[in-house]
Structure formats: C-alpha cells, structure tokens
Design a protein around this motif. Sequence first.
Motif, short mmCIF file in Angstrom:
data_model
loop_
_atom_site.label_atom_id
_atom_site.label_comp_id
_atom_site.label_asym_id
_atom_site.label_seq_id
_atom_site.Cartn_x
_atom_site.Cartn_y
_atom_site.Cartn_z
N PRO A 157 3.34 -4.88 5.51
CA PRO A 157 4.56 -6.19 5.58
C PRO A 157 4.75 -6.68 4.62
O PRO A 157 5.95 -7.48 4.71
N TYR A 158 3.98 -5.89 4.23
CA TYR A 158 4.45 -6.77 2.20
C TYR A 158 4.41 -5.34 1.27
O TYR A 158 3.94 -4.13 1.59
N PRO A 159 5.07 -5.78 0.37
CA PRO A 159 5.50 -4.24 -0.79
C PRO A 159 4.06 -3.58 -0.70
O PRO A 159 3.09 -4.48 -1.07
N VAL A 160 4.35 -2.48 -1.30
CA VAL A 160 2.93 -1.82 -1.58
C VAL A 160 2.71 -0.77 -3.15
O VAL A 160 3.45 -0.95 -3.63
N ILE A 161 1.14 -1.58 -3.12
CA ILE A 161 0.89 -0.79 -4.52
C ILE A 161 0.10 0.53 -4.46
O ILE A 161 -0.79 0.10 -3.87
N LEU A 162 0.51 1.37 -4.03
CA LEU A 162 -0.24 2.74 -3.93
C LEU A 162 -1.09 3.72 -4.85
O LEU A 162 -0.47 4.04 -5.90
N THR A 163 -2.24 3.46 -5.36
CA THR A 163 -2.92 4.11 -6.23
C THR A 163 -3.44 5.20 -6.05
O THR A 163 -4.67 5.37 -4.64
N GLY A 164 -4.64 6.52 -6.40
CA GLY A 164 -5.41 7.64 -6.30
C GLY A 164 -5.18 8.63 -7.06
O GLY A 164 -4.01 8.59 -7.73
N ASP A 165 -6.25 9.05 -6.98
CA ASP A 165 -6.50 10.57 -6.85
C ASP A 165 -5.50 11.11 -5.45
O ASP A 165 -6.89 11.34 -4.52
N PHE A 166 -4.71 11.55 -6.31
CA PHE A 166 -3.78 13.03 -5.07
C PHE A 166 -4.32 14.18 -5.16
O PHE A 166 -4.06 14.41 -4.56
N ASN A 167 -5.10 14.85 -6.54
CA ASN A 167 -5.64 15.55 -6.63
C ASN A 167 -4.06 16.96 -6.19
O ASN A 167 -4.48 18.30 -5.71
N ASP A 168 -2.99 16.17 -6.14
CA ASP A 168 -1.44 17.51 -6.01
C ASP A 168 -1.09 16.90 -7.42
O ASP A 168 -0.80 16.13 -7.68
N ILE A 172 -2.57 14.03 -11.57
CA ILE A 172 -3.08 14.43 -9.84
C ILE A 172 -3.06 13.03 -9.71
O ILE A 172 -3.08 12.90 -9.11
N ASP A 173 -3.18 11.82 -10.67
CA ASP A 173 -3.34 10.44 -9.98
C ASP A 173 -1.96 10.10 -10.87
O ASP A 173 -1.59 10.30 -11.65
N PHE A 174 -1.88 8.76 -9.54
CA PHE A 174 -0.35 8.26 -9.59
C PHE A 174 -0.40 7.11 -9.12
O PHE A 174 -1.63 6.51 -7.85
#
Length: 363
Positions: free
Chosen positions: A275-286, A324-326
Amino acid sequence: MAGSRKTVFDGILYFINVIAAIGLLISYLAYYVPPGVTSFFSFVALGYPVLLIFNIAFVFYWLIRLKKKVFLPLVCIAIGYLHVPRTYRFGTTKKVVDTEERIKVMSFNVRLQNQYEWLEDKEVPRKIYELIDIENPDVLLLQEYRKEWPAAPKDLGYKYVYRNMGKSGNYGSAIFSKFPITGSQILDFEGDSATNHKFHWADIEWNGKTIRFINIHLASVGLGDADYKLLENPEKEEQEKLERGLRSIAKSLDKAFKRRGTQIESVKKAVADSPYPVILTGDFNDVPQSYVYHQMALELEDSYMESGHGFAKTYVKSPIPLRIDFIFHSRKLKAFNFKVVEEELSDHYPIVTELEFSGVEQP
C-alpha cells in the motif's frame, strides 16, 4: 598480393563480427523469454557487455576502413539500444540535498562477514563495520548476513532491526533502520524448491510518510572457487576434466536461472500488494538484460539508471563488469547519487543511493 591479404583478413574479421552480432541479438531475447521456457538466452545475456564492446569495436574498424560492413554491428547495437545505458552510463552530476529531505540507502551482500575466510584479510568484519559507519546510510539492507557479528546495530546508530534468519537463526538477511519500523513480514518464494529460502519486507516511517523496503536474495549459482579458476584458466585443464567441469557449471547456471524466474513472481506480487511506495533492494544474481530484471523494471525504477555512471560492476569475481545487485524504487520516489563502493570485503560490492519523494503524493 597485399590487397588480397587484406581482403582475406577483412573476411575473417567480418565472420567474427557476424558471430558477435548474432550473439548480441540473441542476448536481447533473455529480457523477454522466461528461463523456465529455455535458459539458453540467459546464458548468452551474461556475455552482453563483451558482445557489446566487440560490436562497438567493429563499428569503429569498419568506419575507418570505409566499409559498408559497418551497418551490421551498427544495426545490431541500435536494435537493443535501450540495453546500453543499463550496462554503462556516462558521468552524472552529484546532487546535494538537505539530509532531512533525503533518505540514504545501502544494499550489501556481506558473504557472512567472511566467516570462512574466503578473503585472507582477517579484519574484514571490522572493515565492513567501518565502511558502513563512513557511508552512514539511513537504511541498511544486508544479504548473506551472519547474526553473530562483532558489530552491534545500535553502535552504528540503528535503533530498529528486522531480520530474516532462516531455520538456523544465525544466517540470512537483515534490514537496519534509523527510522521506526511500523510493520514487517517474512515471505516465501512460492513454487521454489528451497523451502528455507525466503525474503522479507519492513515498513519504515520517514518524514511522516511510510516506505516499504523489500530485501531479497535470489537463487545463487552456487559455483565454488574451483569453478571460477576453471573459467579463468580453462587452458590449464585436461580436456576430459575441462568438459566435465563446464557441464557441471552449465547445469548449475541452468538451475539457478530457472529458480530465479520462478522466485521473481513472488517478488512482483509483494510489490503489487504494497500500500506504500516501495524500495526493493538486494542480490538478484542476474544481469540487466535478464528476464528477472525486466519483470522489476516494468513496475519500478532502477536507481542506477537515474544517477549512476560507468559500468557499476557489483560482482567482484567476474572478469567482465556484471551488475547483479540493484536498488529499485517506486515512481513516487526519485534517486540520485547512486554509486558502487569498490571495497573488496565480500564477493559483492555494496551499492548506495539517496532518494527523495518526487512530489507525487501517496494514495
């Protein structure tokens, strides 16, 4: 005779150019084809930076030679021109914003703080602590995090912590925040074969508004040091051992591509449900040419695309510049001052960006 030799040489080069051009075109398909259908395009996409550089080099060569052959690499690059800035961006101007008007975010796969001494430097845990202290992010998201770490979150100014530590309770991921965490949840990757593999989110209240931070670590390839040595120096191995090793690596890559293709569906749902704005982070390995990246880019903005520069290589071990990290974010936010902190304290470099609300009100 000299002219004949030059023609033969140009013919050989053009043949190589055709192979590189076809490879570049094939790499574009990884963006659209789910790995569950075929992972072949995903394999080729790993080599996109090299294929791009080869084709750019051929553009200059054929231009100098005044050959019409220049149109082959030129057209192939043009077809996938949107991929170029995902791989390399020219320098951007640093933006200065009042600290109260921006939130600084860091994502870092810390590789268990070097617990098994992959790096010879025994001071890695302390140096990670010092790096975080210097960068001083408001929200810190870690992957491959070890809970038993000499650094206490409160010593770095993080009053609020939410961990996803798996069955062992000692290893996983964590979200550290200087602002209140008002909600949180650990989620399953639905349909994934690894039952202990999960991701998590935390709602963080900042300046009277709430942002949902999602921290993910998608399926790793699982290659060991011996595999990387084989890829770096294949000529040193006997033919039979080389073939066996390459088959094993290909099998591991194929499995990981397919798992990530499944996992990203759960991440998409988590983003859509927020329901809120998102910040998506992490190691996607792609990589940014992958199907996984495309699924997120349909809904969110890539902070590197807004304010990054150079290749922004995040995977230390790769001989080519793999990102690969975003740090993705909702369009109600705007990112600036993205950077990769090139300190070799893990097999990943940490990434940092600053964000502010774009002026569009939350629903």
